[in-house]
Design a protein around this motif. Structure first.
Motif, short mmCIF file in Angstrom:
data_model
loop_
_atom_site.label_atom_id
_atom_site.label_comp_id
_atom_site.label_asym_id
_atom_site.label_seq_id
_atom_site.Cartn_x
_atom_site.Cartn_y
_atom_site.Cartn_z
N PRO A 1 0.62 -1.29 -0.09
CA PRO A 1 -0.01 0.02 -0.08
C PRO A 1 0.90 1.35 -0.01
O PRO A 1 0.50 2.22 -0.59
CB PRO A 1 -0.71 0.04 1.35
N ILE A 2 2.13 1.26 0.65
CA ILE A 2 2.90 2.28 0.89
C ILE A 2 3.38 2.59 -0.59
O ILE A 2 3.13 3.89 -1.29
CB ILE A 2 4.10 2.22 1.72
N SER A 3 3.90 1.64 -1.41
CA SER A 3 4.26 1.77 -2.80
C SER A 3 3.36 2.40 -3.77
O SER A 3 3.36 3.06 -4.66
CB SER A 3 4.76 0.28 -3.22
N ILE A 4 1.92 1.82 -3.42
CA ILE A 4 1.13 2.16 -4.31
C ILE A 4 0.52 3.84 -4.19
O ILE A 4 0.43 4.53 -4.97
CB ILE A 4 -0.26 1.48 -4.15
N VAL A 5 0.58 4.07 -2.84
CA VAL A 5 0.29 5.55 -2.63
C VAL A 5 1.40 6.46 -3.41
O VAL A 5 1.16 7.50 -3.81
CB VAL A 5 0.24 5.70 -0.95
N LEU A 6 2.65 5.90 -2.94
CA LEU A 6 3.78 6.69 -3.35
C LEU A 6 3.76 6.95 -4.92
O LEU A 6 4.02 7.89 -5.61
CB LEU A 6 5.11 6.15 -2.94
N GLY A 7 3.38 5.71 -5.42
CA GLY A 7 3.30 5.63 -7.14
C GLY A 7 2.08 6.75 -7.65
O GLY A 7 2.38 7.76 -8.61
N ALA B 1 4.33 -2.85 -7.74
CA ALA B 1 3.38 -3.00 -6.38
C ALA B 1 2.11 -3.69 -6.65
O ALA B 1 1.65 -4.43 -5.89
CB ALA B 1 3.38 -1.42 -5.64
N LEU B 2 1.27 -3.18 -7.46
CA LEU B 2 0.06 -3.61 -7.83
C LEU B 2 -0.10 -5.18 -8.23
O LEU B 2 -0.61 -6.05 -7.53
CB LEU B 2 -0.79 -3.12 -8.74
N PHE B 3 1.06 -5.44 -8.99
CA PHE B 3 1.25 -6.84 -9.38
C PHE B 3 1.58 -7.69 -8.21
O PHE B 3 1.11 -8.72 -8.24
CB PHE B 3 2.18 -6.98 -10.71
N LEU B 4 2.49 -7.39 -7.53
CA LEU B 4 3.24 -8.25 -6.47
C LEU B 4 1.91 -8.25 -5.43
O LEU B 4 1.60 -9.25 -4.68
CB LEU B 4 4.25 -7.69 -5.62
#
Length: 185
Positions: free
Chosen positions: A6-12, A141-144
């Motif tokens: 979720p952190i990676s998705i938010v940063l993206g 991030a979404l894929f993983l």
């Protein structure tokens, strides 16, 4: 590890938002001459037409790549599609920003000097840079995250991310080659 998704998705999404803010700032700079505006629109229209044609041709390559990689594993094929899509979207956003920034950079150089022109040009290029990094982070991030839901606790599924890298890199390679030929023409 699951908190990183979720952190990676938010940063993206934040990176894409920042690219949108930079783009909006570029297009808000008024073009003070009808002649400059017409030349700018012609450049923009030609570049977008080129990109549409290039992506239409690349669709065949993407289909073949997907069909080959899905033979290895369905997740590798899906990751390939995701990487290709993210790369194409980054190219589209970058082309829009670059073609809008070019005339505004020339106007800034004419009216305000080198420092202002560099600032406009840098913001135009930053849209592409932020789009590439943010879409790459978001896509991976979404894929993983989805794979972690499908196979909870199985981190060996990360090997399928190679498909994402291959999709993104192959589209970027074709875009650089085709884009270079287009700009020289």
């Amino acid at each position: 590890m699951p908190l990183l998704f979720p952190i990676s998705i938010v940063l993206g999404f934040l990176g894409i938002g920042l690219a949108a803010v930079l783009y909006r700032g570029i297009v808000r700079i008024p073009v003070d001459s009808a002649q400059l505006r017409e030349v700018s629109e012609n450049i923009h229209d030609g570049a977008m037409l080129f990109l549409k044609r290039e992506y239409t041709i690349l669709a065949g390559f993407i289909l073949v790549g997907f069909l080959l990689l899905v033979q290895i594993h369905w997740a590798t094929g899906v990751a390939f599609l995701g990487g290709a899509f993210c790369s194409m979207l980054a190219g589209f956003l970058g082309m829009k920003a670059a073609t809008r920034a070019n005339v505004r950079t020339a106007m800034a150089a004419r009216d305000h000097g080198q420092a202002r022109a560099l600032s406009v040009a840098f913001r135009g290029g930053a849209v592409m840079g932020l789009s590439v990094a943010s879409l790459g982070l978001l896509g991976i991030a979404l894929f993983l995250w989805i794979l972690s839901i499908v196979k909870p606790g199985d981190f060996s599924a990360a090997i399928y991310i190679n498909g994402f890298a291959m999709g993104a890199s192959s589209i970027a390679l074709f875009a650089r080659v085709g884009g270079g030929i287009f700009t020289k023409a």
